[in-house]
Scaffold this motif. Sequence first.
Motif, PDB file in Angstrom:
ATOM      1  N   ASP A   1     -81.067  49.823   3.403  1.00 53.13           N
ATOM      2  CA  ASP A   1     -82.011  50.348   2.769  1.00 53.13           C
ATOM      3  C   ASP A   1     -82.170  49.660   1.450  1.00 53.13           C
ATOM      4  O   ASP A   1     -81.029  49.683   0.534  1.00 53.13           O
ATOM      5  N   ILE A   2     -83.311  49.015   1.036  1.00 54.40           N
ATOM      6  CA  ILE A   2     -83.317  48.274  -0.139  1.00 54.40           C
ATOM      7  C   ILE A   2     -83.218  49.229  -1.472  1.00 54.40           C
ATOM      8  O   ILE A   2     -82.922  48.740  -2.760  1.00 54.40           O
ATOM      9  N   ARG A   3     -83.501  50.561  -1.332  1.00 60.63           N
ATOM     10  CA  ARG A   3     -83.001  51.438  -2.537  1.00 60.63           C
ATOM     11  C   ARG A   3     -81.720  51.534  -2.755  1.00 60.63           C
ATOM     12  O   ARG A   3     -81.458  52.020  -3.956  1.00 60.63           O
ATOM     13  N   ASN A   4     -80.776  51.134  -1.990  1.00 62.90           N
ATOM     14  CA  ASN A   4     -79.347  51.171  -2.166  1.00 62.90           C
ATOM     15  C   ASN A   4     -78.982  49.874  -2.985  1.00 62.90           C
ATOM     16  O   ASN A   4     -77.844  49.625  -3.473  1.00 62.90           O
ATOM     17  N   ILE A   5     -79.768  48.939  -3.169  1.00 62.09           N
ATOM     18  CA  ILE A   5     -79.205  47.350  -3.895  1.00 62.09           C
ATOM     19  C   ILE A   5     -79.227  47.671  -5.555  1.00 62.09           C
ATOM     20  O   ILE A   5     -79.958  48.377  -6.040  1.00 62.09           O
TER      21      ILE A   5
ATOM     22  N   SER B   1     -76.533  42.530  -8.447  1.00 57.55           N
ATOM     23  CA  SER B   1     -77.261  41.315  -7.721  1.00 57.55           C
ATOM     24  C   SER B   1     -77.837  40.216  -8.561  1.00 57.55           C
ATOM     25  O   SER B   1     -77.647  39.011  -8.213  1.00 57.55           O
ATOM     26  N   ALA B   2     -78.273  40.573  -9.856  1.00 58.60           N
ATOM     27  CA  ALA B   2     -78.581  39.470 -10.775  1.00 58.60           C
ATOM     28  C   ALA B   2     -77.440  38.473 -11.047  1.00 58.60           C
ATOM     29  O   ALA B   2     -77.754  37.346 -11.358  1.00 58.60           O
ATOM     30  N   ARG B   3     -76.556  39.099 -11.527  1.00 56.58           N
ATOM     31  CA  ARG B   3     -75.232  38.504 -12.082  1.00 56.58           C
ATOM     32  C   ARG B   3     -74.752  37.736 -11.168  1.00 56.58           C
ATOM     33  O   ARG B   3     -74.216  36.668 -11.214  1.00 56.58           O
TER      34      ARG B   3
ATOM     35  N   GLU C   1     -76.350  36.557  -8.383  1.00 53.88           N
ATOM     36  CA  GLU C   1     -77.276  35.831  -7.601  1.00 53.88           C
ATOM     37  C   GLU C   1     -77.216  36.070  -5.979  1.00 53.88           C
ATOM     38  O   GLU C   1     -77.849  35.197  -5.261  1.00 53.88           O
ATOM     39  N   GLU C   2     -76.418  36.949  -5.779  1.00 53.46           N
ATOM     40  CA  GLU C   2     -76.715  37.576  -4.293  1.00 53.46           C
ATOM     41  C   GLU C   2     -77.007  39.044  -4.153  1.00 53.46           C
ATOM     42  O   GLU C   2     -76.307  39.808  -5.210  1.00 53.46           O
ATOM     43  N   LEU C   3     -77.568  39.563  -3.246  1.00 54.65           N
ATOM     44  CA  LEU C   3     -77.997  40.992  -2.957  1.00 54.65           C
ATOM     45  C   LEU C   3     -76.749  41.860  -2.786  1.00 54.65           C
ATOM     46  O   LEU C   3     -75.852  41.624  -2.190  1.00 54.65           O
ATOM     47  N   ILE C   4     -76.455  42.782  -3.646  1.00 54.57           N
ATOM     48  CA  ILE C   4     -75.167  43.804  -3.672  1.00 54.57           C
ATOM     49  C   ILE C   4     -75.898  45.078  -3.409  1.00 54.57           C
ATOM     50  O   ILE C   4     -76.739  45.613  -4.036  1.00 54.57           O
ATOM     51  N   VAL C   5     -75.082  45.674  -2.494  1.00 53.52           N
ATOM     52  CA  VAL C   5     -75.763  47.172  -1.998  1.00 53.52           C
ATOM     53  C   VAL C   5     -74.445  48.149  -2.589  1.00 53.52           C
ATOM     54  O   VAL C   5     -73.439  47.828  -2.318  1.00 53.52           O
ATOM     55  N   ARG C   6     -75.126  49.370  -2.984  1.00 56.47           N
ATOM     56  CA  ARG C   6     -74.140  50.358  -3.337  1.00 56.47           C
ATOM     57  C   ARG C   6     -73.860  51.191  -1.905  1.00 56.47           C
ATOM     58  O   ARG C   6     -74.894  51.428  -1.454  1.00 56.47           O
ATOM     59  N   GLU C   7     -72.904  51.387  -1.601  1.00 55.27           N
ATOM     60  CA  GLU C   7     -72.528  52.137  -0.243  1.00 55.27           C
ATOM     61  C   GLU C   7     -71.984  53.297  -0.823  1.00 55.27           C
ATOM     62  O   GLU C   7     -70.984  53.751  -1.295  1.00 55.27           O
ATOM     63  N   ALA C   8     -72.867  54.478  -0.143  1.00 53.62           N
ATOM     64  CA  ALA C   8     -72.415  55.966  -0.307  1.00 53.62           C
ATOM     65  C   ALA C   8     -71.125  56.084   0.279  1.00 53.62           C
ATOM     66  O   ALA C   8     -70.859  55.673   1.203  1.00 53.62           O
ATOM     67  N   ALA C   9     -70.519  57.246  -0.263  1.00 54.70           N
ATOM     68  CA  ALA C   9     -69.157  57.445   0.271  1.00 54.70           C
ATOM     69  C   ALA C   9     -68.952  58.221   1.714  1.00 54.70           C
ATOM     70  O   ALA C   9     -68.202  58.091   2.347  1.00 54.70           O
ATOM     71  N   ASN C  10     -70.225  58.686   1.915  1.00 54.27           N
ATOM     72  CA  ASN C  10     -70.356  59.535   3.128  1.00 54.27           C
ATOM     73  C   ASN C  10     -70.983  58.748   4.119  1.00 54.27           C
ATOM     74  O   ASN C  10     -71.389  59.261   5.286  1.00 54.27           O
ATOM     75  N   THR C  11     -71.254  57.432   4.045  1.00 57.84           N
ATOM     76  CA  THR C  11     -71.838  56.567   5.163  1.00 57.84           C
ATOM     77  C   THR C  11     -71.200  56.575   6.391  1.00 57.84           C
ATOM     78  O   THR C  11     -71.973  56.859   7.407  1.00 57.84           O
ATOM     79  N   ASN C  12     -69.903  56.596   6.323  1.00 60.69           N
ATOM     80  CA  ASN C  12     -69.219  56.447   7.675  1.00 60.69           C
ATOM     81  C   ASN C  12     -68.367  57.869   7.895  1.00 60.69           C
ATOM     82  O   ASN C  12     -67.343  57.685   8.628  1.00 60.69           O
ATOM     83  N   HIS C  13     -68.632  58.886   6.968  1.00 58.29           N
ATOM     84  CA  HIS C  13     -67.757  59.971   6.991  1.00 58.29           C
ATOM     85  C   HIS C  13     -68.102  61.083   7.931  1.00 58.29           C
ATOM     86  O   HIS C  13     -69.135  61.625   7.558  1.00 58.29           O
ATOM     87  N   PHE C  14     -67.379  61.486   8.993  1.00 61.91           N
ATOM     88  CA  PHE C  14     -68.033  62.482   9.682  1.00 61.91           C
ATOM     89  C   PHE C  14     -67.030  63.748   9.422  1.00 61.91           C
ATOM     90  O   PHE C  14     -65.921  64.022   9.823  1.00 61.91           O
TER      91      PHE C  14
END
Length: 290
Positions: free
Chosen positions: A105-109, A114-116, A118-131
């Motif tokens: 999701d581009i909203r997580n960029i 990313s500007a520093r 020069e590559e796209l960096i994504v913020r990963e929410a803590a519950n992405t893979n947490h069941f």
Amino acid sequence: ETQDLLLEFDGEHLDYTWKTKAEDCGEMRLRIEKAELVDLFGLVKEEITSLKGTVTLVYPHWINTDLVFYGRSSGYSENTGIPENRHGNDRNEVLNYRDYMIGDDIRNIHWKLSARSEELIVREAANTNHFDVLLLIDIGQFKNAEELSKNEINTSVALFRSLAEKMNEYRIPFCLGSVTESGIRLAEVNGRNVPERILGEWLRYSIPYECGKGLSFFDMNHYESVFSRLIYISGGGEMENISHINGKISAMILDVEENVEAVHTTVSGSFSIMQIPATLDRDAVIRIVC
């Protein structure tokens, strides 16, 4: 159920549609025990060999549910009983950053990082893979030496299916749990694993002989340290093992009973216990708050 049929054969084709009403959900096996080709006068008979049966799967009916999750998930310390928040409970909590991948999701960029770099960096929410939510069904043929009714079993399975599909619709990562003779079978559902397919596999298994072992297995495996919310479905009332984990985890207990006429909810410790009629009106809406 066994039926004897006499069908007309035109020499080329023999078509017959067998209709039956499935009273129970689960796997249904149809087989032809014996078939003979007989002339019009019944004088000549020829047995037909290489008969093949078929297997079909009957899914439970749909129950209208209104599922609401309040607050952050919290479990309970085994030693103190004090609520403790686990990683992944706060959707705004960020554990790490990673490189952007196709499909993210581009909203997580994180645009500044990313500007520093020069590559796209994504913020990963803590519950992405947490069941952290477990939807557990615990039914059997008998409970406390009394046979569970077909309505209690079918309505319990229908609730299990309906809640699984509702949680998947809400994009809530969770685990489906079913009780076997030796423990709890777990399956992760995260939007990619379709509950319908997992339920289809589960419906092919025979249910255990005894109902109500699930909470003991949950306690033995210390699943309160793995999950922070439990939705537990059973039938027949009189849950003797409920005290084992009361206070260790937030739980909604759904008890399907034959002798209950209306939905009734009580609170006991960290549990909410909802009694549900086994002959539930198909138009009824069950509101479940966790």
